[in-house]
Structure formats: C-alpha cells, structure tokens
Design a protein around this motif. Structure first.
Motif, PDB file in Angstrom:
ATOM      1  N   MET A 124      -0.329  18.435  19.535  1.00 31.58           N
ATOM      2  CA  MET A 124      -0.926  19.609  18.909  1.00 31.58           C
ATOM      3  C   MET A 124      -1.888  19.154  17.816  1.00 31.58           C
ATOM      4  O   MET A 124      -1.601  18.260  17.041  1.00 31.58           O
ATOM      5  CB  MET A 124       0.165  20.489  18.285  1.00 31.58           C
ATOM      6  CG  MET A 124      -0.352  21.782  17.679  1.00 31.58           C
ATOM      7  SD  MET A 124       0.992  22.823  17.038  1.00 31.58           S
ATOM      8  CE  MET A 124       1.519  21.835  15.644  1.00 31.58           C
ATOM      9  N   PHE A 125      -3.076  19.777  17.771  1.00 31.79           N
ATOM     10  CA  PHE A 125      -4.025  19.430  16.746  1.00 31.79           C
ATOM     11  C   PHE A 125      -3.517  19.890  15.386  1.00 31.79           C
ATOM     12  O   PHE A 125      -2.827  20.900  15.284  1.00 31.79           O
ATOM     13  CB  PHE A 125      -5.385  20.085  17.020  1.00 31.79           C
ATOM     14  CG  PHE A 125      -6.078  19.523  18.223  1.00 31.79           C
ATOM     15  CD1 PHE A 125      -6.545  18.227  18.223  1.00 31.79           C
ATOM     16  CD2 PHE A 125      -6.258  20.305  19.354  1.00 31.79           C
ATOM     17  CE1 PHE A 125      -7.193  17.715  19.328  1.00 31.79           C
ATOM     18  CE2 PHE A 125      -6.896  19.795  20.462  1.00 31.79           C
ATOM     19  CZ  PHE A 125      -7.358  18.498  20.446  1.00 31.79           C
ATOM     20  N   PRO A 126      -3.880  19.188  14.324  1.00 32.61           N
ATOM     21  CA  PRO A 126      -3.506  19.659  12.983  1.00 32.61           C
ATOM     22  C   PRO A 126      -4.048  21.045  12.736  1.00 32.61           C
ATOM     23  O   PRO A 126      -5.035  21.462  13.337  1.00 32.61           O
ATOM     24  CB  PRO A 126      -4.163  18.621  12.053  1.00 32.61           C
ATOM     25  CG  PRO A 126      -4.373  17.402  12.917  1.00 32.61           C
ATOM     26  CD  PRO A 126      -4.615  17.920  14.298  1.00 32.61           C
ATOM     27  N   ALA A 127      -3.443  21.765  11.800  1.00 29.65           N
ATOM     28  CA  ALA A 127      -3.795  23.167  11.586  1.00 29.65           C
ATOM     29  C   ALA A 127      -5.234  23.354  11.163  1.00 29.65           C
ATOM     30  O   ALA A 127      -5.832  24.392  11.413  1.00 29.65           O
ATOM     31  CB  ALA A 127      -2.863  23.770  10.533  1.00 29.65           C
ATOM     32  N   GLU A 128      -5.828  22.323  10.514  1.00 28.66           N
ATOM     33  CA  GLU A 128      -7.171  22.519  10.008  1.00 28.66           C
ATOM     34  C   GLU A 128      -8.247  22.158  11.034  1.00 28.66           C
ATOM     35  O   GLU A 128      -9.424  22.093  10.718  1.00 28.66           O
ATOM     36  CB  GLU A 128      -7.383  21.704   8.719  1.00 28.66           C
ATOM     37  CG  GLU A 128      -7.396  20.186   8.910  1.00 28.66           C
ATOM     38  CD  GLU A 128      -6.001  19.569   8.880  1.00 28.66           C
ATOM     39  OE1 GLU A 128      -5.899  18.335   8.774  1.00 28.66           O
ATOM     40  OE2 GLU A 128      -5.022  20.332   8.955  1.00 28.66           O
ATOM     41  N   THR A 129      -7.881  21.894  12.277  1.00 18.85           N
ATOM     42  CA  THR A 129      -8.857  21.591  13.310  1.00 18.85           C
ATOM     43  C   THR A 129      -8.756  22.595  14.441  1.00 18.85           C
ATOM     44  O   THR A 129      -7.729  23.239  14.640  1.00 18.85           O
ATOM     45  CB  THR A 129      -8.656  20.170  13.903  1.00 18.85           C
ATOM     46  OG1 THR A 129      -7.408  20.126  14.592  1.00 18.85           O
ATOM     47  CG2 THR A 129      -8.691  19.115  12.819  1.00 18.85           C
ATOM     48  N   GLY A 130      -9.861  22.742  15.181  1.00 15.58           N
ATOM     49  CA  GLY A 130      -9.860  23.607  16.352  1.00 15.58           C
ATOM     50  C   GLY A 130      -9.357  22.871  17.565  1.00 15.58           C
ATOM     51  O   GLY A 130      -8.970  21.691  17.505  1.00 15.58           O
ATOM     52  N   ALA A 131      -9.386  23.558  18.723  1.00 13.32           N
ATOM     53  CA  ALA A 131      -8.879  22.955  19.954  1.00 13.32           C
ATOM     54  C   ALA A 131      -9.672  21.729  20.347  1.00 13.32           C
ATOM     55  O   ALA A 131      -9.167  20.836  21.016  1.00 13.32           O
ATOM     56  CB  ALA A 131      -8.903  23.990  21.078  1.00 13.32           C
ATOM     57  N   SER A 132     -10.936  21.660  19.946  1.00 17.29           N
ATOM     58  CA  SER A 132     -11.757  20.503  20.285  1.00 17.29           C
ATOM     59  C   SER A 132     -11.481  19.323  19.366  1.00 17.29           C
ATOM     60  O   SER A 132     -11.962  18.218  19.595  1.00 17.29           O
ATOM     61  CB  SER A 132     -13.248  20.877  20.184  1.00 17.29           C
ATOM     62  OG  SER A 132     -13.575  21.187  18.839  1.00 17.29           O
ATOM     63  N   GLU A 185      10.464  34.333  11.334  1.00 20.51           N
ATOM     64  CA  GLU A 185      10.975  33.516  12.436  1.00 20.51           C
ATOM     65  C   GLU A 185      10.768  32.046  12.102  1.00 20.51           C
ATOM     66  O   GLU A 185       9.792  31.694  11.422  1.00 20.51           O
ATOM     67  CB  GLU A 185      10.234  33.825  13.736  1.00 20.51           C
ATOM     68  CG  GLU A 185      10.387  35.225  14.262  1.00 20.51           C
ATOM     69  CD  GLU A 185       9.649  35.384  15.599  1.00 20.51           C
ATOM     70  OE1 GLU A 185      10.023  34.688  16.567  1.00 20.51           O
ATOM     71  OE2 GLU A 185       8.700  36.165  15.655  1.00 20.51           O
ATOM     72  N   PRO A 186      11.633  31.169  12.597  1.00 16.71           N
ATOM     73  CA  PRO A 186      11.387  29.734  12.400  1.00 16.71           C
ATOM     74  C   PRO A 186      10.137  29.313  13.146  1.00 16.71           C
ATOM     75  O   PRO A 186       9.799  29.899  14.185  1.00 16.71           O
ATOM     76  CB  PRO A 186      12.643  29.074  12.979  1.00 16.71           C
ATOM     77  CG  PRO A 186      13.224  30.089  13.905  1.00 16.71           C
ATOM     78  CD  PRO A 186      12.885  31.426  13.333  1.00 16.71           C
ATOM     79  N   PRO A 187       9.384  28.338  12.645  1.00 17.65           N
ATOM     80  CA  PRO A 187       8.159  27.904  13.337  1.00 17.65           C
ATOM     81  C   PRO A 187       8.465  27.278  14.686  1.00 17.65           C
ATOM     82  O   PRO A 187       9.561  26.762  14.920  1.00 17.65           O
ATOM     83  CB  PRO A 187       7.570  26.882  12.366  1.00 17.65           C
ATOM     84  CG  PRO A 187       8.723  26.389  11.558  1.00 17.65           C
ATOM     85  CD  PRO A 187       9.657  27.554  11.426  1.00 17.65           C
ATOM     86  N   CYS A 188       7.493  27.346  15.572  1.00 17.88           N
ATOM     87  CA  CYS A 188       7.606  26.692  16.872  1.00 17.88           C
ATOM     88  C   CYS A 188       7.208  25.227  16.711  1.00 17.88           C
ATOM     89  O   CYS A 188       6.171  24.929  16.105  1.00 17.88           O
ATOM     90  CB  CYS A 188       6.699  27.383  17.891  1.00 17.88           C
ATOM     91  SG  CYS A 188       6.685  26.594  19.508  1.00 17.88           S
ATOM     92  N   PRO A 189       7.979  24.290  17.250  1.00 19.39           N
ATOM     93  CA  PRO A 189       7.662  22.871  17.045  1.00 19.39           C
ATOM     94  C   PRO A 189       6.446  22.388  17.825  1.00 19.39           C
ATOM     95  O   PRO A 189       5.918  21.316  17.532  1.00 19.39           O
ATOM     96  CB  PRO A 189       8.940  22.159  17.515  1.00 19.39           C
ATOM     97  CG  PRO A 189       9.568  23.101  18.494  1.00 19.39           C
ATOM     98  CD  PRO A 189       9.257  24.473  17.974  1.00 19.39           C
ATOM     99  N   THR A 190       5.991  23.143  18.817  1.00 17.17           N
ATOM    100  CA  THR A 190       4.918  22.641  19.685  1.00 17.17           C
ATOM    101  C   THR A 190       3.646  23.489  19.663  1.00 17.17           C
ATOM    102  O   THR A 190       2.652  23.095  20.254  1.00 17.17           O
ATOM    103  CB  THR A 190       5.410  22.560  21.139  1.00 17.17           C
ATOM    104  OG1 THR A 190       5.843  23.857  21.575  1.00 17.17           O
ATOM    105  CG2 THR A 190       6.553  21.564  21.269  1.00 17.17           C
ATOM    106  N   ARG A 191       3.691  24.636  18.989  1.00  9.39           N
ATOM    107  CA  ARG A 191       2.527  25.526  19.009  1.00  9.39           C
ATOM    108  C   ARG A 191       2.224  26.035  17.607  1.00  9.39           C
ATOM    109  O   ARG A 191       3.136  26.235  16.800  1.00  9.39           O
ATOM    110  CB  ARG A 191       2.791  26.738  19.921  1.00  9.39           C
ATOM    111  CG  ARG A 191       2.970  26.426  21.377  1.00  9.39           C
ATOM    112  CD  ARG A 191       3.443  27.666  22.122  1.00  9.39           C
ATOM    113  NE  ARG A 191       4.777  28.074  21.693  1.00  9.39           N
ATOM    114  CZ  ARG A 191       5.362  29.219  22.031  1.00  9.39           C
ATOM    115  NH1 ARG A 191       4.705  30.089  22.788  1.00  9.39           N
ATOM    116  NH2 ARG A 191       6.577  29.508  21.614  1.00  9.39           N
ATOM    117  N   SER A 192       0.933  26.278  17.353  1.00 10.77           N
ATOM    118  CA  SER A 192       0.558  26.908  16.093  1.00 10.77           C
ATOM    119  C   SER A 192       0.959  28.376  16.130  1.00 10.77           C
ATOM    120  O   SER A 192       1.313  28.926  17.178  1.00 10.77           O
ATOM    121  CB  SER A 192      -0.949  26.783  15.866  1.00 10.77           C
ATOM    122  OG  SER A 192      -1.643  27.693  16.700  1.00 10.77           O
TER     123      SER A 192
END
Length: 399
Positions: free
Chosen positions: A1-9, A30-37
């Motif tokens: 998964m890309f870091p939160a401050e980057t887009g899919a590219s 809800e608890p955060p998802c470990p694999t998705r933003s």
C-alpha cells in the motif's frame, strides 16, 4: 500500500488534496484496515453494496430491454470513475476518494432515470419531495443494512461530504435550491458543512459525470439512429473532432468514426478541465483541502470556451435524444408506472413486500411516504414493471 501522502501512482499528493491521515473519520468508530486506506475501504464498500449492483438494471437514457449495448446507470458510473481517476492523477489528489465518489454518485437514482425521479418528487410533494443526490446519502447512511454494528456503509466524513456537495455548497449565496430534508436530517448528527465547497476530489467526480454522460449519450443516440453525422456536425465542438478523425482516417466506417470522435471529445474535455483547474489553483495557491472548501468559487471547471461548447452539445442532445418523441413517450409512461406504484403502496400498505410492511412507520405520515419512496427508489426498471404488472391490470411495454 502506498503511504497516505502519495497517490496510486506513487507521486506525492498536492497540498490541496484530501489527506487520509487527517480524515475526520467515520460516524461509528472502527479499527483501521491493515491493507487499505480509509478511502480504498469506502470505495470497496460502495462496490459491494446491493444498491450498486442494482444500477445495472436502471435506465441511463434507454430502457434496459432496448439493447445490450446501451449504457445503464452501472456502466455510466464505471465510465465516470475512469475519467475521474485520470483527472485525479493529473491534479495529484487522492484517486481512491475520487473513485469512491464517482462510483457512489448515482446510488440514489430510482428506476427509469430522471423520469422516475420526477414522478417520485411529485408524489412526495407533501412530504418534502425527492432528490436523487439526497437519496444517495440515505442509501449509504441508512438503507444498506449488511453490517452488524451500524446501518448504511459507515463511510468517512470526506466521502459523505463529497457525495452531498459535489455540485457546490447547499447553503449560502451559492446554493441553487433548498436543502433536501434527508440531508438536513443527517447533518443534525454529523455536520457536513453545507455552506462550503467540497474537496477537489468531489469536484472532479462531478465534472467527470458531465464528461461521461455527454459523450456516451452521443454514442447511444447515434446507435439508436436518433441523428446522423451531418446532424452532429452542426455542433461546433463535434464538428471539429469529426473533421479531425476523418482527416486522420479517410474512408473510416461509421461505427469506428463515432468512437474515434468520442475518444477525441473526451480527451479534449479532460485536457481543458485539467488546464482550467490548474489555472484556478495557481491563482488561489491553496495549502490545504480546507482552502479549497472555503474558496469563493469551484476550483474544478471547464474554461469559458469549453463550457460554451459543452452547453451547445448538451442543447443538441436535449433536442435530438432526451426530447425525441419516442423517448419522451416512453419516459412519460415510465413516470406513470412510478406514480401508480407510489399511490398504491401509500393507500394500501398491504401491497408492500412483508419485510417493508414490517418496518413501515404509521401509514399516512410523512415518514411512511418516505418509506414508500425508499422502496421504489431501490427498484430496478424490470422490478418496477413486474410490481406494476402484479398490482395493476395493464402495464405499458415501454418500447
């Protein structure tokens, strides 16, 4: 998964983009998802919603049984999402939030498109009316009931904000009409800040909707034989791309020509939105998503020249497609079907399916009228026709 401050590219997001790390979260924690933003999770919940699946059998322009090649609300939503992601990547904003909004924007549409919406709005005149954007909010905050801990999809604040305000502020001098009751009701428990603009991501989804439906309605209208290339060439923007396509591909056949023209139209519109939006952003110099929300105008827009061209194209489509006599007749009959259904359920609650009868408020109240509207709005075209045939002696064929 890309870091939160980057887009899919993988490219760094612009300072005015919505940052998942600064999300205002969900109404029910809800608890955060470990694999998705957060916004990937919102998108996935929308894709798995029953209301999203039903879009496959809801009218865009042509009734579903007219042919397999015409757009439905589902295929329209997928095309909007593709265009929206392309713009989001160009403008360096969050692609997942943009895609979630594009996929969700039509979840509240009733059967038979705008004809069904007109019929429900008229039927609900004494109970605050019906608006498909407000109904989309009801779908994702209440009517989808599949999770153990909450009704709806429990989407993030940013997704809900964008769904409600993608066409602009709902309060203040920029508001175009009264705020629908379902929006006010929801905002009483989670303030979506109705007087401000939505994010760049939401504004992109709104413009992508315009680009998608204008272009695919050209394609569907041509396939249906509602106009010729000579007719289309009366529209300046269309005339230019048709001339370019024929010059580049002499002797091209009609099926390829219409697709080549539409491809060029979409490219031109996306490029124009990207250029105009970049110009507006350069003037504003926003340093956060909050700066976008509090701007004095929308940031994502066509240039004045392209807006005039798009308006001319839309006027052509109104005259040659949306107001074409056969389409008008079918949509008039469709309005009658929806109106008939509403009046029957409203006066005869026993006609509702058992699960909707059991959950119904007191008959004759505004809450009961909204309950009936919720039921009808969730119908596909074919289910609405089947219900009408069950409840009435004669049902129009809509052909």
């Amino acid at each position: 998964m890309f870091p939160a401050e980057t887009g899919a590219s993988g490219a760094a997001l612009a300072p005015y983009a919505v940052d998942p790390r600064q999300s205002r979260g969900r109404l029910v924690a809800e608890p955060p998802c470990p694999t998705r933003s957060l916004y990937q999770r919102d998108r996935d919940r929308i894709l798995h919603a029953a209301a999203f699946r039903r879009l496959n059998y809801k009218t865009q322009v042509f009734i579903y049984h007219e042919g397999d090649h015409y757009r439905s609300r589902l295929t329209h939503s997928l095309e909007v999402a593709q265009i929206a992601r392309a713009l989001a990547r160009t403008l360096r904003v969050d692609e997942d939030l943009t895609e979630a909004l594009a996929l969700a924007h039509d979840l509240g549409h009733p059967p038979f498109g705008h004809a069904g919406e007109r019929a429900l709005d008229a039927a609900m005149a004494r109970a605050a009316g019906f608006d498909h954007n407000a109904q989309s909010l009801r779908v994702v905050t209440d009517l989808e009931r599949k999770y153990a801990n909450f009704d709806g999809l429990n989407l993030t604040w940013e997704t809900l904000e964008g769904l409600v305000k993608h066409n602009g502020p709902l309060l203040g001098p920029r508001a175009e009409k009264p705020v629908p009751d379902p929006v006010l009701t929801y905002c009483a428990k989670q303030d979506l800040e109705l007087a401000t603009f939505a994010s760049v991501e939401a504004q992109i989804a709104a413009l992508a909707d315009d680009i998608a439906y204008n272009n695919h309605d050209i394609d569907d209208g041509y396939r249906a034989g509602l106009f010729t290339f000579n007719d289309l060439a009366e529209v300046p923007l269309a005339a230019r791309v048709l001339a370019e396509a024929m010059a580049a591909h002499p002797g091209i056949d009609g099926a390829r020509l219409i697709n080549e023209a539409i491809r060029r139209l979409i490219t031109a519109m996306i490029a124009d939105v990207a250029a105009e939006t970049t110009r507006r952003l350069a003037m504003l110099q926003p340093q956060s998503a909050a700066d976008i929300r509090h701007a004095d105008r929308a940031m994502v827009a066509f240039s004045d020249t392209m807006r005039a061209d798009v308006d001319a194209l839309r006027a052509f489509l109104f005259a040659r497609v949306y107001r074409e006599p056969r389409i008008m007749r079918i949509m008039g009959e469709a309005e009658g079907v929806v109106g008939d259904l509403f009046r029957r359920y409203a006066t005869d609650p026993a006609a509702l399916p058992p699960e909707w009868r059991e959950q119904a408020p007191e008959p004759g109240t505004p809450a009961f009228a909204r309950h009936v509207a919720d039921f009808i709005a969730g119908m596909t075209d074919r289910y609405a026709l089947a219900e009408h045939a069950r409840l009435f002696d004669a049902t129009p064929d809509l052909r």
